[in-house]
Design a protein around this motif. Structure first.
Motif, PDB file in Angstrom:
ATOM      1  N   GLY A  40       0.798  -1.228   0.000  1.00 16.47           N
ATOM      2  CA  GLY A  40       0.000   0.000   0.000  1.00 16.47           C
ATOM      3  C   GLY A  40       0.827   1.273   0.000  1.00 16.47           C
ATOM      4  N   GLU A  41       1.951   1.242   0.715  1.00 14.76           N
ATOM      5  CA  GLU A  41       2.791   2.446   0.804  1.00 14.76           C
ATOM      6  C   GLU A  41       3.435   2.753  -0.548  1.00 14.76           C
ATOM      7  OE1 GLU A  41       6.344   3.039   3.593  1.00 14.76           O
ATOM      8  OE2 GLU A  41       4.579   3.369   4.872  1.00 14.76           O
ATOM      9  N   GLU A  42       3.932   1.682  -1.178  1.00 17.43           N
ATOM     10  CA  GLU A  42       4.531   1.827  -2.507  1.00 17.43           C
ATOM     11  C   GLU A  42       3.451   2.265  -3.500  1.00 17.43           C
ATOM     12  OE1 GLU A  42       6.874  -0.941  -5.768  1.00 17.43           O
ATOM     13  OE2 GLU A  42       6.628  -1.739  -3.726  1.00 17.43           O
ATOM     14  N   GLY A  43       2.256   1.691  -3.300  1.00 15.26           N
ATOM     15  CA  GLY A  43       1.121   2.054  -4.151  1.00 15.26           C
ATOM     16  C   GLY A  43       0.775   3.525  -4.029  1.00 15.26           C
ATOM     17  N   LEU A  44       0.796   4.059  -2.792  1.00 16.94           N
ATOM     18  CA  LEU A  44       0.535   5.482  -2.559  1.00 16.94           C
ATOM     19  C   LEU A  44       1.489   6.349  -3.362  1.00 16.94           C
ATOM     20  CD1 LEU A  44      -0.117   6.382   1.207  1.00 16.94           C
ATOM     21  CD2 LEU A  44      -1.500   6.991  -0.767  1.00 16.94           C
ATOM     22  N   ARG A  45       2.776   6.021  -3.265  1.00 17.75           N
ATOM     23  CA  ARG A  45       3.805   6.820  -3.976  1.00 17.75           C
ATOM     24  C   ARG A  45       3.589   6.748  -5.491  1.00 17.75           C
ATOM     25  NH1 ARG A  45       7.207   4.616   0.018  1.00 17.75           N
ATOM     26  NH2 ARG A  45       7.984   3.002  -1.415  1.00 17.75           N
ATOM     27  N   LEU A  46       3.272   5.520  -5.964  1.00 19.42           N
ATOM     28  CA  LEU A  46       3.060   5.322  -7.403  1.00 19.42           C
ATOM     29  C   LEU A  46       1.875   6.159  -7.905  1.00 19.42           C
ATOM     30  CD1 LEU A  46       3.641   3.783 -10.060  1.00 19.42           C
ATOM     31  CD2 LEU A  46       2.133   1.955  -9.230  1.00 19.42           C
ATOM     32  N   VAL A  47       0.774   6.143  -7.159  1.00 19.11           N
ATOM     33  CA  VAL A  47      -0.431   6.904  -7.553  1.00 19.11           C
ATOM     34  C   VAL A  47      -0.147   8.405  -7.516  1.00 19.11           C
ATOM     35  CG1 VAL A  47      -2.813   7.474  -6.915  1.00 19.11           C
ATOM     36  CG2 VAL A  47      -2.053   5.092  -6.876  1.00 19.11           C
ATOM     37  N   VAL A  63       3.067  -3.783   4.973  1.00 21.88           N
ATOM     38  CA  VAL A  63       3.381  -2.355   5.197  1.00 21.88           C
ATOM     39  C   VAL A  63       2.102  -1.516   5.365  1.00 21.88           C
ATOM     40  CG1 VAL A  63       4.743  -0.332   4.499  1.00 21.88           C
ATOM     41  CG2 VAL A  63       5.495  -2.641   3.833  1.00 21.88           C
ATOM     42  N   MET A  64       1.274  -1.474   4.333  1.00 15.92           N
ATOM     43  CA  MET A  64      -0.017  -0.765   4.408  1.00 15.92           C
ATOM     44  C   MET A  64      -1.033  -1.540   3.580  1.00 15.92           C
ATOM     45  SD  MET A  64      -1.065   3.074   3.034  1.00 15.92           S
ATOM     46  CE  MET A  64      -0.341   4.063   4.319  1.00 15.92           C
ATOM     47  N   ASN A  65      -2.158  -1.903   4.197  1.00 19.78           N
ATOM     48  CA  ASN A  65      -3.130  -2.684   3.418  1.00 19.78           C
ATOM     49  C   ASN A  65      -3.896  -1.803   2.423  1.00 19.78           C
ATOM     50  OD1 ASN A  65      -5.583  -1.619   4.536  1.00 19.78           O
ATOM     51  ND2 ASN A  65      -5.336  -2.928   6.325  1.00 19.78           N
ATOM     52  N   GLY A  66      -4.634  -2.472   1.533  1.00 22.50           N
ATOM     53  CA  GLY A  66      -5.314  -1.769   0.443  1.00 22.50           C
ATOM     54  C   GLY A  66      -6.341  -0.752   0.909  1.00 22.50           C
ATOM     55  N   LEU A  67      -7.123  -1.096   1.940  1.00 21.53           N
ATOM     56  CA  LEU A  67      -8.174  -0.186   2.410  1.00 21.53           C
ATOM     57  C   LEU A  67      -7.585   1.082   3.022  1.00 21.53           C
ATOM     58  CD1 LEU A  67     -10.778  -2.664   3.940  1.00 21.53           C
ATOM     59  CD2 LEU A  67     -10.857  -1.548   1.721  1.00 21.53           C
ATOM     60  N   ASP A  68      -6.486   0.928   3.796  1.00 28.97           N
ATOM     61  CA  ASP A  68      -5.816   2.112   4.378  1.00 28.97           C
ATOM     62  C   ASP A  68      -5.247   2.997   3.277  1.00 28.97           C
ATOM     63  OD1 ASP A  68      -6.445   1.282   6.898  1.00 28.97           O
ATOM     64  OD2 ASP A  68      -4.493   0.366   7.312  1.00 28.97           O
ATOM     65  N   MET A  69      -4.675   2.342   2.259  1.00 30.31           N
ATOM     66  CA  MET A  69      -4.113   3.098   1.132  1.00 30.31           C
ATOM     67  C   MET A  69      -5.221   3.899   0.412  1.00 30.31           C
ATOM     68  SD  MET A  69      -2.490   1.698  -2.444  1.00 30.31           S
ATOM     69  CE  MET A  69      -4.128   1.290  -3.040  1.00 30.31           C
ATOM     70  N   ILE A  70      -6.360   3.234   0.186  1.00 32.85           N
ATOM     71  CA  ILE A  70      -7.481   3.895  -0.508  1.00 32.85           C
ATOM     72  C   ILE A  70      -8.014   5.054   0.326  1.00 32.85           C
ATOM     73  CG2 ILE A  70      -9.870   3.573  -1.315  1.00 32.85           C
ATOM     74  CD1 ILE A  70      -8.941   0.590  -1.932  1.00 32.85           C
TER      75      ILE A  70
END
Length: 541
Positions: A40-47, A63-70
């Motif tokens: 999720g954390e890497e996903g945040l940076r990518l988005v 690290v960070m699950n999908g719902l927290d990232m969303i």
């Protein structure tokens, strides 16, 4: 037009990422992979870096699950589409995901067909949102473009009294100069000399006069407005300090009026007469100053000076006297008629004519020559009002026949009958304008779809062919057919596919290709949705 939709893939299973990347029909969806992330954390940076149109994400990740990232993305203002892909078919997680504005929730393992259908739906929503944005932007630009025009129309209404005090007050309050200053109106008459009657482009001639006068006003009386009225008339609204004395005003007006007459004659060889209304301290009375200015022009009994054609309003006569009011009433009638023609309001035009003829009957202005002049001027007004809506009257009717008709008018009843007949013709043409144009566009589009259904046809391609924006073309299409362009195209393809299958000469995959689909399972899904049975079932029937 959006060239390519961007999608990011977020999952902690490298094999899932690889499978999704391979399974998604990127080219068909007109999409591209903007990147991959494994938590999720890497996903945040990518988005944050790529701002994709669509996110496909797992829920359970380190690290960070999908719902927290969303949740974090939504709090940062991310507005794209989010599709949850999870191995846990847990109702609670689905509810939580929906609260976060997730667009779809898929359980692993997901089929290629389902993934494609979900992405198709998300892209369709994005297209509609983008079309709405374009529409709003287009509207904003149009408002900016038309604002000066709208201001002029309000000003014209203020001067001629074609709107109520309540309607006009909103406009006045936006312009402090109307409430803090005094006002006087100059009526302009362009004399119908032999030279003027030979001018073929009357509109061009009027604008030439306006340009010369506005140039003088910019130098000599900046706090003023030039207002185009009907055919050979215009008005100048002069604003001045509230404490200005009328004697000083008359001298200033005489100077600028003389200059206007001289310059227009010098540069355009056009003769002008000017009528002058009385000074008004309240904006509500501006229309009375206009009335007085045109009454002065009509009477020409009180010249301001002996060396120029400027006439004062004869204040010894009663302001409401019908003989003097008739000319201003005609000016107002012309303005209202032009508006009715532009809006194709036949009922309104009929009412205006009826009221005007009744008022005309109460005045002495019922000589055949005067009645014929009114008919000629209404003809000119309608010509230019229609021209503004994109219709050239000369292309639709023989105006020399109109001239012959109104030349034989000798009484007010004949004038009314002639005007009513012409309004019916004009308004029916005006209301057909858009329908005719849209009908031609629709005929072209439907013919094109039925001839080219096997090709990759899009509304964007067709919008370039008919020179209409994609958004507006979609609106016209939906209004005419009752369905979206894509739905209609799919239906045409499926009906054609049904015919080909029933002929029994082709295999299903051949039929799919013949109607524009390389993906046979996708074709079969659409076929069942539209026709009601699978292609293979149709063969057995």
């Amino acid at each position: 037009m959006h060239s390519m939709w961007s999608i990011v893939l977020i999952d902690d299973d490298r094999q899932v990422l690889r499978s999704m990347k391979k399974a998604i029909p990127w080219e068909k969806l007109k999409a591209a992979c903007a990147g991959e992330a494994m938590d999720g954390e890497e996903g945040l940076r990518l988005v944050e870096q790529t701002n994709p149109d669509i996110i496909i994400s797992d829920i359970y990740m380190p690290v960070m699950n999908g719902l927290d990232m969303i949740s974090e993305l939504r709090s940062r203002g991310y507005k794209g589409k989010i599709i949850i892909l999870s191995g846990y078919a847990d109702f609670e997680y689905a509810i939580q995901a929906l609260r976060l504005g997730v667009d779809d929730y898929l359980s692993k393992p997901v089929t290629v067909k389902t993934l494609e259908a979900v992405l198709n739906g998300a892209i369709h929503q994005l297209e509609e949102e983008l079309a709405k944005e374009f529409e709003q932007e287009d509207l904003r630009k149009k408002l900016e473009l038309y604002e000066p025009f709208v201001e002029k129309e309000w000003l014209k209404s203020l001067v001629t009294g074609t709107k109520t005090t309540g309607e006009i007050e909103t406009f006045v309050l936006r312009h402090p100069q109307f409430t803090s200053k005094s006002h006087v109106v100059m009526g302009i008459e362009m004399v119908r000399t032999e030279r003027v009657s030979k001018i073929s482009d009357w509109n061009l001639f009027r604008f030439a006069v306006m340009n010369v006068i506005e140039e003088i006003l910019q130098k000599q009386w900046t706090d003023s407005s030039y207002i185009q009225l009907h055919s050979n008339h215009a008005a100048i609204l002069l604003r001045l300090p509230a404490e200005e004395a009328e004697t000083q005003l008359l001298e200033q007006v005489r100077k600028i009026g003389k200059q206007i007459i001289q310059y227009v004659h010098q540069y355009l060889h056009i003769q002008l007469h000017i009528g002058l209304g009385q000074l008004k301290h309240d904006w509500i009375d501006i229309r009375l100053s206009t009335e007085e200015a045109f009454a002065a022009l009509s009477a020409k009994s009180c010249p301001l000076s002996l060396d120029t054609e400027i006439y004062r309003y004869n204040s010894e006569e009663k302001p409401g006297q019908l003989s003097n009011k008739s000319m201003l009433r005609t000016v107002t009638f012309y303005q209202e008629m032009a508006e009715a023609v532009r809006q194709t309001q036949l009922r309104r035009a009929r009412e205006l004519i009826s009221v005007f003829i009744k008022e005309l009957a109460e005045t002495e202005h019922t000589k055949p020559s005067y009645l014929q002049q009114i008919a000629a001027e209404v003809c000119t007004i309608c010509k230019y009002a229609l021209f503004e809506t994109g219709i050239v009257m000369e292309d639709k009717t023989d105006l020399s026949e109109w001239r012959q008709e109104y030349s034989s008018i000798v009484n007010k009843d004949q004038l009314e009958q002639w005007l009513q007949g012409k309004m019916e013709w004009i308004c029916s043409y005006g209301s057909m304008k858009d329908n005719v144009k849209h009908k031609q566009v629709m005929e072209f589009m439907l013919e094109y779809i039925h001839e080219n259904y096997a090709q990759d046809i899009t509304i964007s391609n067709l919008s370039e062919k008919v020179y209409i924006s994609r958004n507006y073309l979609s609106h016209i299409f939906r209004k005419a057919t009752g369905e979206t362009f894509n739905n209609y195209l799919t239906r045409v393809r499926m009906e054609k596919a049904k015919t080909l299958i029933l002929e029994g000469k082709h295999l299903i995959y051949e039929v799919a290709e013949m109607v524009g689909y390389k993906n046979v399972p996708y074709f079969s899904t659409l076929f069942k949705k539209v026709i009601g049975v699978n292609p293979s079932e149709l063969i057995k029937l």
